[in-house]
Design a protein around this motif. Structure first.
Motif, short mmCIF file in Angstrom:
data_model
loop_
_atom_site.label_atom_id
_atom_site.label_comp_id
_atom_site.label_asym_id
_atom_site.label_seq_id
_atom_site.Cartn_x
_atom_site.Cartn_y
_atom_site.Cartn_z
N ARG A 180 5.88 -8.40 2.76
CA ARG A 180 4.62 -8.98 3.21
C ARG A 180 4.37 -8.78 4.70
O ARG A 180 3.23 -8.73 5.15
CB ARG A 180 4.59 -10.47 2.88
CG ARG A 180 4.56 -10.75 1.38
CD ARG A 180 4.35 -12.23 1.10
NE ARG A 180 5.49 -13.02 1.50
CZ ARG A 180 6.53 -13.29 0.72
NH1 ARG A 180 6.56 -12.82 -0.51
NH2 ARG A 180 7.53 -14.03 1.15
N GLU A 200 -4.24 -9.17 2.40
CA GLU A 200 -4.68 -8.95 1.03
C GLU A 200 -6.03 -9.60 0.76
O GLU A 200 -6.67 -9.28 -0.25
CB GLU A 200 -3.64 -9.48 0.05
CG GLU A 200 -3.44 -10.98 0.05
CD GLU A 200 -2.56 -11.51 1.16
OE1 GLU A 200 -2.33 -12.72 1.22
OE2 GLU A 200 -2.08 -10.68 1.97
N SER A 226 0.80 -1.22 0.00
CA SER A 226 0.00 0.00 0.00
C SER A 226 0.84 1.27 0.00
O SER A 226 0.32 2.36 -0.27
CB SER A 226 -0.93 0.02 1.22
OG SER A 226 -0.19 0.06 2.42
#
Length: 291
Positions: free
Chosen positions: A127, A226, A100
């Protein structure tokens, strides 16, 4: 030991598996696998622990990361000393970023490419922000883009770039008040998709909502961040998302800003004392553009 083996070893360590490393290197999976096996035989130790289709570093593998990066850097520097004109910066720059937050450095990357076209830039997905400091310590990347303060990175350098704001998204058929921003005290009684407690951002959101007199009622608790937006679109509940992600989903789900705002600063995390010229130039340019 061959240079190719070190290159393949570092790629497997970064991608935590043979398939990702092979795709990044542009070679077949058996080629990478064989190179790692030969390297382990030559060193008489295991560099990776195989878990399913993934591979994680052993203690010996972690010890080889830093020296391996140094070997590749020294070889690259030796080649460039006779092939690159004086004053030009070349080589590789590896940035690991939370998905993001990539948009927050796009303008810097664009300007950097214009000034230093000889540098190969790689931006990989971070991640788990909690791993950012470890990636820097193990020399798996040069710069991390993440929320601040960095987790377990108190001895690292940071450069704040802005703030990330969290918004609410709900299923497209949910009964949500029209107010935008939506006061937290007026949240609809709709179950929420949340991440497990323990992360700084999740705990901050829960505390802010609690102070507003509202208790989050979970429909799903997931570590796969996600997956939250697809779950919302499928009608499983609402969730808090980064503003950039929420705005991109407008039209598929109901999107609301919130009041009071929930924000977190973000920026670069790096070790200034060990920056190579490509990374040092990126940090310097970021400082310049940030004013």
């Amino acid at each position: 030991m061959e240079l190719r083996q070190i290159e393949y070893f570092l790629a497997v360590a970064e991608h935590e598996g043979i398939s990702g490393a092979a795709a990044a290197l542009g070679v077949s999976q058996p080629t990478v696998s064989q190179a790692i096996q030969v390297l382990e035989r030559e060193l008489k130790t295991s560099l990776f622990q195989r878990i399913g289709r993934g591979m994680i570093l052993t203690s010996a593998g972690r010890a080889l990361i830093g020296p391996g990066r140094v070997i590749l850097r020294d070889v690259t520097a030796a080649v460039e000393s006779v092939t690159v004109p004086d004053g030009e910066i070349s080589g590789q720059l590896h940035i690991a970023s939370t998905p993001s937050l990539v948009v927050g450095v796009v303008s810097v990357v664009t300007e950097y490419r214009q000034r230093h076209p000889g540098v190969h830039i790689r931006i990989s997905e971070l991640r788990d922000e909690a791993r950012g400091a470890g990636l820097l310590r193990e020399s798996l990347c040069d710069i991390v883009v993440a929320h601040l303060p960095s987790v377990d990175g108190h001895e690292l350098d940071t450069l704040e770039l802005g703030e990330d704001e969290y918004w609410l998204v709900y299923p497209p058929d949910a009964d949500v008040p029209d107010a935008d921003p939506l006061p937290l005290a007026d949240l609809p009684d709709i179950p929420m998709i949340i991440v497990p407690p323990g992360s700084s951002y999740a705990d901050e959101i829960e505390e802010t909502v609690r102070r507003a007199g509202y208790t989050l009622r979970a429909s799903v608790v997931t570590e796969h961040r996600e997956a939250r937006l697809p779950m919302v679109a499928a009608g499983l509940g609402g969730t808090f998302l980064e503003r950039s992600v929420a705005e991109s989903a407008r039209g598929r789900v109901i999107v609301r800003a919130i009041e009071p705002r929930i924000t977190r600063p973000f920026g670069l995390v790096f070790d200034e004392s060990s920056l190579q010229p490509p990374a040092a130039a990126f940090v310097a340019l970021t400082r310049e553009l940030a004013g």
